[in-house]
Design an enzyme around this catalytic site. Structure first.
Site, PDB file in Angstrom:
ATOM      1  N   ARG A 157       0.989  -1.321  -0.058  1.00  0.00           N
ATOM      2  CA  ARG A 157       0.108   0.026   0.093  1.00  0.00           C
ATOM      3  C   ARG A 157       0.987   1.152   0.235  1.00  0.00           C
ATOM      4  NH1 ARG A 157      -3.516  -2.931  -1.624  1.00  0.00           N
ATOM      5  NH2 ARG A 157      -5.426  -3.177  -0.784  1.00  0.00           N
ATOM      6  N   ASP A 159       4.490  -0.462  -6.742  1.00  0.00           N
ATOM      7  CA  ASP A 159       3.565  -0.616  -7.834  1.00  0.00           C
ATOM      8  C   ASP A 159       1.938   0.316  -6.881  1.00  0.00           C
ATOM      9  OD1 ASP A 159       1.763  -2.043  -9.676  1.00  0.00           O
ATOM     10  OD2 ASP A 159       0.943  -3.162  -7.962  1.00  0.00           O
ATOM     11  N   GLU A 175      -2.474   7.450  -4.980  1.00  0.00           N
ATOM     12  CA  GLU A 175      -2.742   7.074  -6.293  1.00  0.00           C
ATOM     13  C   GLU A 175      -4.293   7.153  -6.831  1.00  0.00           C
ATOM     14  OE1 GLU A 175      -1.622   2.780  -5.156  1.00  0.00           O
ATOM     15  OE2 GLU A 175      -3.743   2.186  -5.407  1.00  0.00           O
ATOM     16  N   HIS A 201      -0.583   0.072  -9.886  1.00  0.00           N
ATOM     17  CA  HIS A 201      -1.277  -1.025  -8.890  1.00  0.00           C
ATOM     18  C   HIS A 201      -1.681  -2.114 -10.123  1.00  0.00           C
ATOM     19  CE1 HIS A 201      -3.310  -1.083  -5.174  1.00  0.00           C
ATOM     20  NE2 HIS A 201      -3.182  -2.251  -5.412  1.00  0.00           N
ATOM     21  N   ALA A 237       0.105  -5.285  -9.758  1.00  0.00           N
ATOM     22  CA  ALA A 237       0.639  -6.664  -9.202  1.00  0.00           C
ATOM     23  C   ALA A 237      -0.250  -7.797  -9.091  1.00  0.00           C
ATOM     24  CB  ALA A 237       1.218  -6.087  -7.958  1.00  0.00           C
TER      25      ALA A 237
END
Ligand code: NAD
Length: 337
Positions: free
Chosen positions: A234, A258, A263, A295, A297
């Site tokens: 996170r 990631d 975000e 994001h 992954a």
């Protein structure tokens, strides 16, 4: 059950429609994220389905309650975006997908490491432009290096096992050590030793009040010079300003992320024709040793099938009055923090 699906992208529709091919639920897809301003969209629905960057705070929950929403189905593992106390107070169960493919995220963390180290992204562009020079593409052997893993749950364990395969020494920190990993040669230690000894540090713990900005000026100062820092967990585990300072001072040698603290304003959108008014991400983009993915992954076929299947199974269980095995229990979460 009639469900308002928030924050959806084309792949959500593809995998959820496939999982719902018998039509047992009525799924209506919205691109909007779920927050207090958009919650009224859920009028006339039985439940809402939300994702990582939705903001289901008390104000949002109050609206969902007034609309008689019976369930919040998260199509993700993390639940830091939900005010669980408010959900409990309004009696709305929060269901999630605790494990879909820990391998997907662990393997992406390794992809970030390999790309940053061996600079395959730069080599790809060079060769496509007819530049066959190997200058400044030097990396390092992973074999024999020390990798620190913070959080050895499902994803951290999968990640540690892969890194063991490279011949790395693994130092780990978790409040609940995993005996099986110790048998494989992982050494549990405290954060001080992990920071001091690790060439690579990868974050796999959840975002909680305790882990919020755990990577800050003080913890970075305790790390090895030139450390590689990887975050697929996170964004708010990291103080972005401290990391930018660490990169400027050459303390951090590589950064692979990631996830990013801010975000929700950027990720999952095509902003290629827009002015990006986020100073921190713009600064991060100027460093040659920083790799940002948005994001992604979790995005493997296996993970997306599992996410859709388990989310619908959670809704089936609720409708049938069965035990909600994937309910996020407030008392359990509070006990673990
Ligand atoms: P998990 O619950 O299996 O493991 C989390 C581990 O962290 C547990 O072992 C727990 O004891 C440990 N932990 C808790 N507090 C800690 C602390 N203060 N310090 C060190 N360890 C601590 O969860 P998981 O499935 O492995 O997922 C880990 C995280 O990965 C999630 O919380 C989520 O934020 C993130 N995630 C990211 C993506 C992505 O696409 N980038 C996808 C899924 C999950």
């Amino acid at each position: 059950m009639k469900v308002a699906m928030f924050s959806t992208l084309p792949h959500d529709r593809e995998y959820f429609d496939a999982a719902n091919r018998n039509g047992r639920h009525e799924l209506v897809y919205f691109e909007h994220s779920l927050k207090k301003e958009t919650a009224p969209i859920a009028r006339g629905f039985d439940g809402v389905c939300a994702f990582v960057n939705d903001r289901i705070d008390r104000a949002c929950m109050e609206i969902l309650h007034s609309l008689h929403i019976k369930v919040i189905a998260l199509r993700c593992a993390g639940f830091n975006q939900v005010d669980l106390q408010a959900a409990h107070d309004y009696g709305i169960p929060v269901l999630r997908v605790p494990a879909y493919s820990p391998h997907a995220i662990a393997e992406h963390a390794v992809a970030l490491i390999l790309t940053l180290n061996r600079k395959t992204h730069k080599a790809y562009n060079r060769v496509r432009e007819g530049n066959f020079s190997a200058v400044r593409l030097t990396g390092f052997d992973l074999y024999g290096k020390t990798t620190g893993v913070i959080g050895t749950g499902k994803i951290g364990s999968a990640f540690a096992q892969i890194m063991l395969g490279f011949g790395c020494k693994i130092l780990a920190y978790d409040k609940y050590p995993n005996k099986a990993l110790e048998h494989h040669g992982v050494k549990y230690t405290d954060l001080d030793e992990l920071y001091a000894q690790s060439d690579i540090i990868s974050l796999h713990c959840p975002l909680t009040p305790e882990t919020h900005k755990m990577i800050n000026q003080e913890s970075i100062a305790r790390m090895k010079d030139g450390v590689m820092l990887i975050n697929t967990s996170r964004g708010k585990l990291i103080s972005t300003s401290s990391v930018i300072r660490g990169l400027r001072e050459r303390k951090i040698g590589y950064l692979g992320i990631d996830v990013y603290a801010q975000e929700e304003r950027l990720f999952f959108r095509d902003l290629s024709e827009m002015l990006i008014e986020d100073e921190a991400i713009n600064t991060l983009m100027t460093f040659p040793n920083v790799l940002v993915t948005a994001h992604q992954a979790f995005m493997t076929r296996e993970a997306l099938e599992e996410i859709a299947g388990t989310t619908l199974q959670n809704l089936d269980d609720l409708e049938a009055g069965r035990k909600l095995v994937n309910e996020v229990q407030l008392d359990v979460v509070q006990g673990k923090q």
